[in-house]
Write a protein that holds these residues in place. Structure first.
Motif, PDB file in Angstrom:
ATOM      1  N   UNK A 193      20.779  13.552 -22.328  1.00  0.00           N
ATOM      2  CA  UNK A 193      20.823  12.346 -23.144  1.00  0.00           C
ATOM      3  C   UNK A 193      20.342  11.160 -22.321  1.00  0.00           C
ATOM      4  N   UNK A 194      19.362  10.457 -22.879  1.00  0.00           N
ATOM      5  CA  UNK A 194      18.879   9.228 -22.254  1.00  0.00           C
ATOM      6  C   UNK A 194      19.291   8.058 -23.140  1.00  0.00           C
ATOM      7  N   UNK A 210      18.823   8.523 -17.840  1.00  0.00           N
ATOM      8  CA  UNK A 210      19.637   9.687 -18.178  1.00  0.00           C
ATOM      9  C   UNK A 210      21.093   9.296 -17.954  1.00  0.00           C
ATOM     10  N   UNK A 211      21.908   9.486 -19.008  1.00  0.00           N
ATOM     11  CA  UNK A 211      23.319   9.087 -18.923  1.00  0.00           C
ATOM     12  C   UNK A 211      24.273  10.216 -19.290  1.00  0.00           C
ATOM     13  N   UNK A 212      23.760  11.326 -19.776  1.00  0.00           N
ATOM     14  CA  UNK A 212      24.657  12.399 -20.182  1.00  0.00           C
ATOM     15  C   UNK A 212      23.943  13.720 -20.309  1.00  0.00           C
ATOM     16  N   UNK A 258      16.360   6.209 -12.295  1.00  0.00           N
ATOM     17  CA  UNK A 258      16.098   6.838 -13.586  1.00  0.00           C
ATOM     18  C   UNK A 258      17.292   7.593 -14.158  1.00  0.00           C
ATOM     19  N   UNK A 259      18.242   7.939 -13.301  1.00  0.00           N
ATOM     20  CA  UNK A 259      19.427   8.692 -13.723  1.00  0.00           C
ATOM     21  C   UNK A 259      20.661   7.906 -13.320  1.00  0.00           C
ATOM     22  N   UNK A 290       9.203   9.029 -23.037  1.00  0.00           N
ATOM     23  CA  UNK A 290       8.352  10.105 -22.511  1.00  0.00           C
ATOM     24  C   UNK A 290       7.792   9.719 -21.141  1.00  0.00           C
ATOM     25  N   UNK A 291       7.487   8.451 -20.966  1.00  0.00           N
ATOM     26  CA  UNK A 291       7.046   7.961 -19.665  1.00  0.00           C
ATOM     27  C   UNK A 291       8.176   8.098 -18.641  1.00  0.00           C
ATOM     28  N   UNK A 292       9.401   7.836 -19.061  1.00  0.00           N
ATOM     29  CA  UNK A 292      10.556   8.001 -18.175  1.00  0.00           C
ATOM     30  C   UNK A 292      10.699   9.460 -17.753  1.00  0.00           C
ATOM     31  N   UNK A 293      10.496  10.392 -18.683  1.00  0.00           N
ATOM     32  CA  UNK A 293      10.532  11.817 -18.320  1.00  0.00           C
ATOM     33  C   UNK A 293       9.459  12.139 -17.287  1.00  0.00           C
TER      34      UNK A 293
END
Length: 172
Positions: A151-152, A161-163, A41-42, A20-23
């Motif tokens: 998708x993270x 984020x990877x997908x 981050x992505x 959630x912190x990453x978001x």
């Protein structure tokens, strides 16, 4: 024993809160037009690869459906899709799924101009496995807009984020 329990509790809360912190950090990177942070981050190469595979699969499935409905014309279209769609999808995704394009997207620019974050786009977010976190995004201003799944993954000690799970072609 009490310290161990407290330590485990702190670690569990940190683990559960970190995606959630990453978001939040992604939201801030978009709002601040921060390309460097967004790239941290992505994972854009993985994201592009995932979107390319999903889009190619959907295009080929749609071509197959059309071939079943219209045998002669559909078969010709299916062959053309097999010949040209993979390269067309690849080049399109390569040019569109970049940090620059994301930061220049009209909806991002508009939110940045108005000083509004993207928290209202998040419809659902939670773990789908211990190292995978799924976020469903939908434009709150357009109730009929499709939902896009993001998708993270936990890579080392950070979430990235990877997908993406694209909506079906008919929803686009």
């Amino acid at each position: 024993m009490r310290r161990l329990f407290l330590l485990l509790l702190i670690l569990a809360v940190a683990y559960l809160g970190y995606p959630f912190l990453t978001l939040y950090w992604i939201d801030k990177a978009l709002m601040n037009n921060d390309k460097a942070s967004l790239e941290q981050l992505v994972d854009f190469p993985k994201l592009r690869s995932d979107i390319q595979a999903d889009a190619k699969g959907q295009v080929m499935a749609k071509a197959g459906q059309i071939a079943e409905k219209r045998p002669i014309l559909g078969a010709f279209g299916e062959v053309l899709s097999q010949l040209f769609a993979p390269d067309l999808v690849d080049s399109t995704v390569e040019s569109l799924v970049t940090p620059e394009r994301l930061l220049e997207a009209p909806v991002v620019v508009e939110h940045r101009r108005q000083g509004e974050g993207f928290a209202d786009f998040v419809k659902w977010a939670f773990f789908s496995s211990p190292t995978t976190f799924t976020v469903d995004l939908k434009d709150p201003d357009k109730p009929d807009s499709p939902t896009v799944g993001t998708v993270m993954a936990l890579e080392g000690l950070r979430w990235r984020v990877v997908g993406a799970n694209l909506p079906p072609l008919q929803d686009l």
